[in-house]
Scaffold this active site. Structure first.
Site, PDB file in Angstrom:
ATOM      1  CG  ASN A 138     -57.932 -83.668 -86.246  1.00 24.35           C
ATOM      2  OD1 ASN A 138     -58.106 -84.889 -85.759  1.00 24.35           O
ATOM      3  ND2 ASN A 138     -59.216 -82.570 -85.679  1.00 24.35           N
ATOM      4  CG  HIS A 140     -59.954 -87.196 -84.365  1.00 24.80           C
ATOM      5  ND1 HIS A 140     -61.708 -86.346 -85.686  1.00 24.80           N
ATOM      6  CD2 HIS A 140     -60.105 -88.597 -85.305  1.00 24.80           C
ATOM      7  CE1 HIS A 140     -61.262 -86.904 -86.441  1.00 24.80           C
ATOM      8  NE2 HIS A 140     -61.437 -88.366 -86.544  1.00 24.80           N
ATOM      9  CD  GLU A 145     -62.122 -83.674 -83.375  1.00 22.56           C
ATOM     10  OE1 GLU A 145     -61.380 -83.800 -83.708  1.00 22.56           O
ATOM     11  OE2 GLU A 145     -63.452 -83.810 -84.791  1.00 22.56           O
TER      12      GLU A 145
END
Ligand code: F6R
Length: 245
Positions: A138, A140, A145
């Site tokens: 994602n 990160h 995040e």
């Protein structure tokens, strides 16, 4: 976008060798640098290669100070899941890095915000000579995040569902994964003088394209790397498949 040095390798053996060559050259040129090392599956072949070289006589390979990138919250020092234990086992102990040269989070601190401030102060007072990082699917980096601020500092975070799922592969199930963590912020990582991103495998191809070929956005934390000075990306063909050179 800054000039990025993309290094494409053919297979995992070369990935380990080329990453270890990079690190070894870096240590030869820098005196006792402060280095961030990531956990995860990606860097393991690199760590193995460094340990092998150290044991076969390249003793300068332990001439660095280690700064933790991130850690789960609430684990005892010797918990097998703690990132400091993991990195200790894979690289820091085999290289005999002294405990005074390991800047690590106390995962079990009574006051975790105070603990983050302690690490943040250390980072502010020192120069990060080299940040070696991996990337989540994602985007990160560390545990920053999606939607983390590009100016974020060291802090406690809640792990995203996707990250918990990915981390379950390390420990054999979702229930084993702590849901909170501490991480250096993107603001800290942006201050690194040099950055090395290690990436391998097909499942990282899409996020790598989004990181480097889409606009810089806090929706994709790793996109801060586009403006990072002195960035090298070492990746295998699968991971770099969607990057247009
Ligand atoms: C690890 C870390 C994470 C990992 C990322 C990739 O300290 O901060 O950002 O680098 O989740 O993990 P792997 O290498 O297991 O795919």
């Amino acid at each position: 976008m800054n000039n990025i040095n993309f290094v494409r390798v053919d297979n995992i053996d070369d990935f380990a060798i080329v990453s270890a060559d990079f690190f070894s050259d870096f240590l030869k040129k820098n005196d006792n640098p402060l280095v961030i090392l990531p956990t995860g599956f990606t860097p393991l072949p690199f760590y193995k290669e460094i340990v092998k070289r150290y044991k076969s006589g390249e003793k300068y390979l332990n001439k660095f100070r280690y700064l933790a990138l991130d850690e789960y919250v609430g684990l005892a020092d010797d918990d097998y899941r703690s990132f400091s234990s993991w990195l200790g086992k894979e690289i820091l102990n085999p290289l005999s890095i002294d405990s005074k040269d390991r800047i690590i989070f106390n995962s079990n601190a009574d006051d975790i915000d105070k603990e983050c401030k302690r690490i943040d102060d250390i980072v502010s007072e020192n120069v990060i000579d080299l940040a070696i990082v991996g990337i989540g699917e994602n985007g990160h980096i560390g545990f920053n995040e999606p939607k983390s601020s590009f100016s974020s500092r060291t802090r406690k975070v809640l792990l995203h569902e996707k990250t918990i799922k990915a981390n379950a592969e390390y420990w054999g199930g979702i229930d084993e994964v702590p849901k909170e963590a501490v991480t250096l912020g993107l603001g800290n990582l942006k201050e690194a003088k040099n950055t090395l991103l290690l990436v391998s495998g097909k499942r990282k191809a899409e996020i790598l394209r989004k990181s480097f070929c889409a606009p810089v956005s806090e929706d994709i934390p790793s996109s801060y790397l586009q403006n990072q000075p002195n960035l090298t990306v070492i990746g295998d063909e699968d991971a770099l498949a969607e990057i247009i050179f």
